[in-house]
Design an enzyme around this catalytic site. Structure first.
Site, PDB file in Angstrom:
ATOM      1  N   LYS A  92       0.819  -1.267  -0.068  1.00 25.46           N
ATOM      2  CA  LYS A  92       0.021   0.010  -0.051  1.00 25.46           C
ATOM      3  C   LYS A  92       0.985   1.291   0.052  1.00 25.46           C
ATOM      4  O   LYS A  92       2.269   1.144   0.286  1.00 25.46           O
ATOM      5  CB  LYS A  92      -0.891   0.132   1.118  1.00 25.46           C
ATOM      6  N   TYR A 140     -13.088  -2.979  -3.391  1.00 23.32           N
ATOM      7  CA  TYR A 140     -13.497  -2.977  -1.938  1.00 23.32           C
ATOM      8  C   TYR A 140     -15.236  -2.893  -1.702  1.00 23.32           C
ATOM      9  O   TYR A 140     -15.629  -2.132  -1.016  1.00 23.32           O
ATOM     10  CB  TYR A 140     -12.858  -1.559  -1.141  1.00 23.32           C
ATOM     11  N   PHE A 175     -16.299   4.323   6.654  1.00 23.87           N
ATOM     12  CA  PHE A 175     -14.937   4.776   6.346  1.00 23.87           C
ATOM     13  C   PHE A 175     -14.383   4.389   4.706  1.00 23.87           C
ATOM     14  O   PHE A 175     -13.098   4.410   4.336  1.00 23.87           O
ATOM     15  CB  PHE A 175     -13.914   4.021   7.295  1.00 23.87           C
ATOM     16  N   ARG A 216      -0.880 -14.588   4.806  1.00 24.93           N
ATOM     17  CA  ARG A 216      -1.990 -14.214   5.794  1.00 24.93           C
ATOM     18  C   ARG A 216      -0.907 -14.126   7.146  1.00 24.93           C
ATOM     19  O   ARG A 216      -1.143 -13.320   8.216  1.00 24.93           O
ATOM     20  CB  ARG A 216      -2.925 -14.633   5.714  1.00 24.93           C
ATOM     21  N   THR A 232      -5.021  -7.307  11.008  1.00 26.23           N
ATOM     22  CA  THR A 232      -5.259  -6.206  10.031  1.00 26.23           C
ATOM     23  C   THR A 232      -4.894  -4.671  10.900  1.00 26.23           C
ATOM     24  O   THR A 232      -4.355  -3.590  10.319  1.00 26.23           O
ATOM     25  CB  THR A 232      -6.771  -5.949   9.753  1.00 26.23           C
ATOM     26  N   ARG A 270       2.979  -6.437   9.741  1.00 23.67           N
ATOM     27  CA  ARG A 270       2.067  -5.324  10.298  1.00 23.67           C
ATOM     28  C   ARG A 270       2.544  -5.163  11.677  1.00 23.67           C
ATOM     29  O   ARG A 270       2.536  -3.949  12.355  1.00 23.67           O
ATOM     30  CB  ARG A 270       0.516  -5.652  10.099  1.00 23.67           C
ATOM     31  N   ASN A 306      -1.957   0.367   6.903  1.00 26.20           N
ATOM     32  CA  ASN A 306      -1.435  -1.112   7.463  1.00 26.20           C
ATOM     33  C   ASN A 306      -0.590  -1.840   6.668  1.00 26.20           C
ATOM     34  O   ASN A 306      -0.434  -3.071   6.704  1.00 26.20           O
ATOM     35  CB  ASN A 306      -2.610  -1.946   8.133  1.00 26.20           C
ATOM     36  N   HIS A 336      -1.935  -5.184   1.602  1.00 27.35           N
ATOM     37  CA  HIS A 336      -3.435  -6.051   1.475  1.00 27.35           C
ATOM     38  C   HIS A 336      -2.943  -7.397   0.906  1.00 27.35           C
ATOM     39  O   HIS A 336      -2.000  -7.559   0.360  1.00 27.35           O
ATOM     40  CB  HIS A 336      -4.130  -5.338   0.499  1.00 27.35           C
ATOM     41  N   GLU A 353      -8.766 -11.720  -7.270  1.00 25.67           N
ATOM     42  CA  GLU A 353      -8.003 -10.366  -7.195  1.00 25.67           C
ATOM     43  C   GLU A 353      -6.832 -10.365  -7.964  1.00 25.67           C
ATOM     44  O   GLU A 353      -6.580  -9.323  -8.599  1.00 25.67           O
ATOM     45  CB  GLU A 353      -7.246 -10.203  -5.737  1.00 25.67           C
TER      46      GLU A 353
END
Length: 155
Positions: free
Chosen positions: A11, A51, A59, A87, A93, A104, A114, A117, A128
């Site tokens: 990100k 999303y 948000f 993961r 998250t 993270r 964070n 993704h 994805e």
């Protein structure tokens, strides 16, 4: 070879903080194979699709704005159980709740900013990856280290 593929997006919070190399090296050191990588600027249309499950959340616009703050790095990694491995390496998250030693947990103190993704299931990983990569941007090759990463009956 039947290795699972998964999406990782570094990100804007990772790009802006100069963490791209450090994070990608963690995946490589783990033994995941990089099958595709590119820098891109996300736009409203792509993020609305990606999303869509958050569209009703208060948000939602903040998340989209954050994801468009700078270019991102999209990656395809593969390996045995790649989705679960990525993961586990990524952590919770919310960076404040992520265990030390996770990406993270080591680099984030935010629920939104964070760092990464990651796909949450093998099924979502396929969707994805198709959203962010053209077929010719994902490469299939056999890494020389494969016999040193897995037993020959694991893949």
């Amino acid at each position: 070879m039947n290795l699972e593929k998964t999406l990782v997006i570094l990100k804007p919070s990772a790009v802006q903080r100069g963490l791209v190399g450090e994070i990608t090296s963690r995946f490589e050191r783990k033994g995941l194979q990089l099958a595709g990588m590119k820098m891109m600027q996300l736009n409203d249309e792509l993020l609305n699709e990606h999303y869509a499950h958050l569209a009703d959340k208060p948000f939602f616009s903040r998340v989209k704005k954050s994801m468009m703050a700078s270019p991102v790095i999209v990656c395809c990694y593969e390996g045995v159980d790649a989705v679960q491995v990525v993961r586990s390496m990524t952590g919770a998250t919310n960076g404040r709740k992520a265990e030390p030693g996770t990406i993270r947990g080591d680099y984030s103190v935010s629920g939104q900013e964070n760092i990464v993704h990651t796909s949450d299931s093998p099924e979502h990983a396929i969707v994805e990856l198709n959203r962010f990569f053209k077929p010719e941007e994902i490469f299939d090759y056999t890494p020389n280290a494969l016999p040193y990463l897995y037993a020959n009956d694991e893949y």
